[in-house]
Design an enzyme around this catalytic site. Structure first.
Site, PDB file in Angstrom:
ATOM      1  N   SER A 126       0.749  -1.223  -0.085  1.00 54.98           N
ATOM      2  CA  SER A 126       0.030  -0.147   0.039  1.00 54.98           C
ATOM      3  C   SER A 126       0.858   1.225   0.076  1.00 54.98           C
ATOM      4  CB  SER A 126      -0.790   0.070   1.189  1.00 54.98           C
ATOM      5  OG  SER A 126      -1.522   1.298   1.323  1.00 54.98           O
ATOM      6  N   TYR A 151      -2.057  -1.652  11.080  1.00 51.89           N
ATOM      7  CA  TYR A 151      -2.087  -1.936   9.674  1.00 51.89           C
ATOM      8  C   TYR A 151      -1.075  -1.752   8.709  1.00 51.89           C
ATOM      9  CZ  TYR A 151      -3.575  -1.648   4.766  1.00 51.89           C
ATOM     10  OH  TYR A 151      -3.616  -1.647   3.401  1.00 51.89           O
ATOM     11  N   LYS A 155       2.081  -3.997   6.480  1.00 50.10           N
ATOM     12  CA  LYS A 155       2.571  -3.865   5.180  1.00 50.10           C
ATOM     13  C   LYS A 155       4.051  -3.571   4.869  1.00 50.10           C
ATOM     14  CE  LYS A 155      -1.251  -4.842   3.331  1.00 50.10           C
ATOM     15  NZ  LYS A 155      -1.612  -6.012   2.608  1.00 50.10           N
TER      16      LYS A 155
HETATM   17  C1  UD1 Z   1      -6.948   4.154   3.582  1.00 53.64           C
HETATM   18  C2  UD1 Z   1      -5.781   3.668   4.416  1.00 53.64           C
HETATM   19  C3  UD1 Z   1      -5.036   3.033   3.435  1.00 53.64           C
HETATM   20  C4  UD1 Z   1      -5.700   1.767   2.921  1.00 53.64           C
HETATM   21  C5  UD1 Z   1      -7.006   2.146   2.204  1.00 53.64           C
HETATM   22  C6  UD1 Z   1      -7.991   1.093   1.604  1.00 53.64           C
HETATM   23  C7  UD1 Z   1      -5.521   5.539   5.980  1.00 53.64           C
HETATM   24  C8  UD1 Z   1      -4.399   6.781   6.278  1.00 53.64           C
HETATM   25  N1  UD1 Z   1      -5.049   4.892   4.751  1.00 53.64           N
HETATM   26  O1  UD1 Z   1      -6.730   5.080   2.746  1.00 53.64           O
HETATM   27  O2  UD1 Z   1      -3.938   2.481   4.153  1.00 53.64           O
HETATM   28  O3  UD1 Z   1      -4.982   1.204   2.215  1.00 53.64           O
HETATM   29  O4  UD1 Z   1      -7.601   2.829   3.016  1.00 53.64           O
HETATM   30  O5  UD1 Z   1      -8.602   0.549   2.770  1.00 53.64           O
HETATM   31  O6  UD1 Z   1      -6.358   5.094   6.710  1.00 53.64           O
HETATM   32  N2  UD1 Z   1     -13.168  10.532   3.440  1.00 53.64           N
HETATM   33  C9  UD1 Z   1     -14.126  11.404   3.863  1.00 53.64           C
HETATM   34  N3  UD1 Z   1     -15.290  10.779   4.133  1.00 53.64           N
HETATM   35  C10 UD1 Z   1     -15.465   9.549   4.480  1.00 53.64           C
HETATM   36  C11 UD1 Z   1     -14.329   8.670   3.820  1.00 53.64           C
HETATM   37  C12 UD1 Z   1     -13.405   9.301   3.742  1.00 53.64           C
HETATM   38  O7  UD1 Z   1     -13.974  12.620   3.452  1.00 53.64           O
HETATM   39  O8  UD1 Z   1     -16.609   9.150   4.720  1.00 53.64           O
HETATM   40  C13 UD1 Z   1     -11.781  11.328   2.814  1.00 53.64           C
HETATM   41  C14 UD1 Z   1     -10.654  10.903   3.680  1.00 53.64           C
HETATM   42  O9  UD1 Z   1     -10.460  11.786   4.532  1.00 53.64           O
HETATM   43  C15 UD1 Z   1      -9.660  10.744   2.356  1.00 53.64           C
HETATM   44  C16 UD1 Z   1     -10.355  10.240   1.250  1.00 53.64           C
HETATM   45  O10 UD1 Z   1     -11.596  10.380   1.479  1.00 53.64           O
HETATM   46  O11 UD1 Z   1      -9.197  11.857   2.344  1.00 53.64           O
HETATM   47  C17 UD1 Z   1     -10.132   9.004   0.931  1.00 53.64           C
HETATM   48  O12 UD1 Z   1     -10.261   7.895   2.323  1.00 53.64           O
HETATM   49  P1  UD1 Z   1     -10.515   6.483   2.133  1.00 53.64           P
HETATM   50  O13 UD1 Z   1     -11.142   5.985   1.098  1.00 53.64           O
HETATM   51  O14 UD1 Z   1     -10.663   5.985   3.439  1.00 53.64           O
HETATM   52  O15 UD1 Z   1      -8.586   6.172   1.761  1.00 53.64           O
HETATM   53  P2  UD1 Z   1      -7.547   6.445   2.321  1.00 53.64           P
HETATM   54  O16 UD1 Z   1      -7.585   6.975   3.800  1.00 53.64           O
HETATM   55  O17 UD1 Z   1      -6.775   7.276   1.550  1.00 53.64           O
END
Ligand code: UD1
Length: 344
Positions: A126, A151, A155
């Site tokens: 990742s 987690y 990795k």
């Molecule tokens: C997360 C994990 C990553 C993992 C990936 C897939 C972290 C730091 N990273 O990535 O290790 O491989 O998930 O499972 O946790 N967001 C919102 N609202 C929501 C959900 C998300 O605004 O309800 C935003 C988050 O703040 C982020 C973006 O959307 O900026 C993507 O979030 P998400 O899909 O959870 O992925 P990551 O956090 O990038």
């Protein structure tokens, strides 16, 4: 026909990879304990490809079960290792569950691969290993920063275990693929992501809000140092990602790898903000999303996207889908799940 072991092959990325392996002429043998996936995924794979892959419901933490599997399905030439726990928040509250499962399964796999003369391993890693990189887009040479969750740490440790094993043994060769943010589903809408309970990830939360399962989406922060204040990520279509696994397997079994252990970024090379993604989703679906700006989520990285030139050049692979196509596939999948009741 070359036979490939796919651990976690009924999971989200695993199932799409099994489809691409079959389409490329490989035979897939799936090992999965169904802890975060459904047996019905096999039917989806069969409907898409016309082939029902061999399936073994085993826990890779059980070495004798793995030994039996490799004996029953002789002649495997490579393994793709997806099987792992992946919920960041849960890993913080239950770290030992994550260390035990993710590390033990990899160690067992490496030991039993070697005893069964299976010399090639593709590992699911990742971009979380980079944390907040200083330079963007991030290349594979960027330093691996201390992990912010158990987690993420698994990795990093798994990559180190594989690197050390490949260095010690002339025979084992491996590629670690560092995924950015996989989203979307197969264009047929017959397989896709099946999040359990309330999704943590952005796109499943968006599609579930759009279809009415969730009341409102929270945008985690609009005061970041980015053009619109929301976080930036590199969202890659899961089918593009799956195809990169086939390319990695081909590189290893074709002896085209330049080192015993190689690492590739898998992304699109394009950074997209949360608000931009929401706008694009609204455009392709015609649904107005109910969302609010909420506080920052603890542990979130501000912005990260991939330099994919190494994978483009060496794997001969490039992500093809546009963000619109990718989000449309996620939306079609959500609608399919509603009509079939296919949800955990
Ligand atoms: C997360 C994990 C990553 C993992 C990936 C897939 C972290 C730091 N990273 O990535 O290790 O491989 O998930 O499972 O946790 N967001 C919102 N609202 C929501 C959900 C998300 O605004 O309800 C935003 C988050 O703040 C982020 C973006 O959307 O900026 C993507 O979030 P998400 O899909 O959870 O992925 P990551 O956090 O990038």
């Amino acid at each position: 026909m070359k036979r490939i072991l796919v651990t976690g092959g009924t999971g989200y990325i695993g199932s799409h990879t099994v489809v691409e392996l079959i389409r490329a002429g490989y035979e897939a043998v799936i090992a999965d304990n169904l802890s975060n996936s459904e047996i019905s995924v096999l039917e989806g794979i069969e409907k898409i490809t016309g082939v029902k892959p061999a399936f073994e419901c085993i826990d890779l933490c059980d070495p004798s079960a793995l030994d039996h599997l490799l004996t029953r399905h002789g002649g495997i030439v490579a393994a793709i290792h997806f099987a792992a726990y992946k919920a960041v928040g849960e890993s913080v509250s239950q770290p030992l569950k994550y260390y035990r499962n993710n590390l033990t399964s990899l160690i067992n796999l490496l030991e039993w691969m070697s005893r069964h003369s299976i010399l090639h391993l593709v590992f699911s890693s990742s971009c979380t290993v980079y944390g907040q990189p200083e330079k963007l887009p991030v290349t594979e040479q960027a330093p691996v920063l201390p992990a912010t969750s158990p987690y993420g740490n698994t990795k990093q440790i798994c990559e180190a275990i594989i690197r050390d094993t490949a260095a010690a043994s002339e025979s084992i060769k491996s590629i670690a693929l560092r995924y950015f943010n996989p989203i979307g589903a197969h264009a047929s809408a017959l397989i896709g992501e099946l999040p359990v309970g309330i999704p943590n990830n952005l796109v499943p939360f968006i599609t579930q809000t759009a279809i009415g399962i969730r009341e409102q989406l929270s945008v985690f922060g609009n005061d970041y140092n980015t053009p619109d204040g929301s976080c930036i990520r590199d969202y890659i279509h899961v089918v593009d990602l799956a195809k990169a696994h086939v390319a990695a397997v081909e590189r290893l079994i074709g002896g085209k790898n330049k080192k015993n252990f190689e690492v590739f970024n898998l992304g699109t090379g394009r950074g997209v903000s949360v608000l931009e993604l929401i706008r694009t989703f609204e455009k392709i679906s015609g649904v107005k999303l109910n969302y609010k700006i909420a506080g920052r989520r603890e542990g979130d990285t501000e912005q990260v996207w991939a330099d994919t030139s190494f994978a483009n050049r060496e794997l001969g692979w490039k992500a093809q889908s546009t963000l619109e196509e990718t989000l449309l596939s996620a939306w079609k999948w959500e609608q399919y799940c509603r009509t079939t009741g296919n949800r955990k």
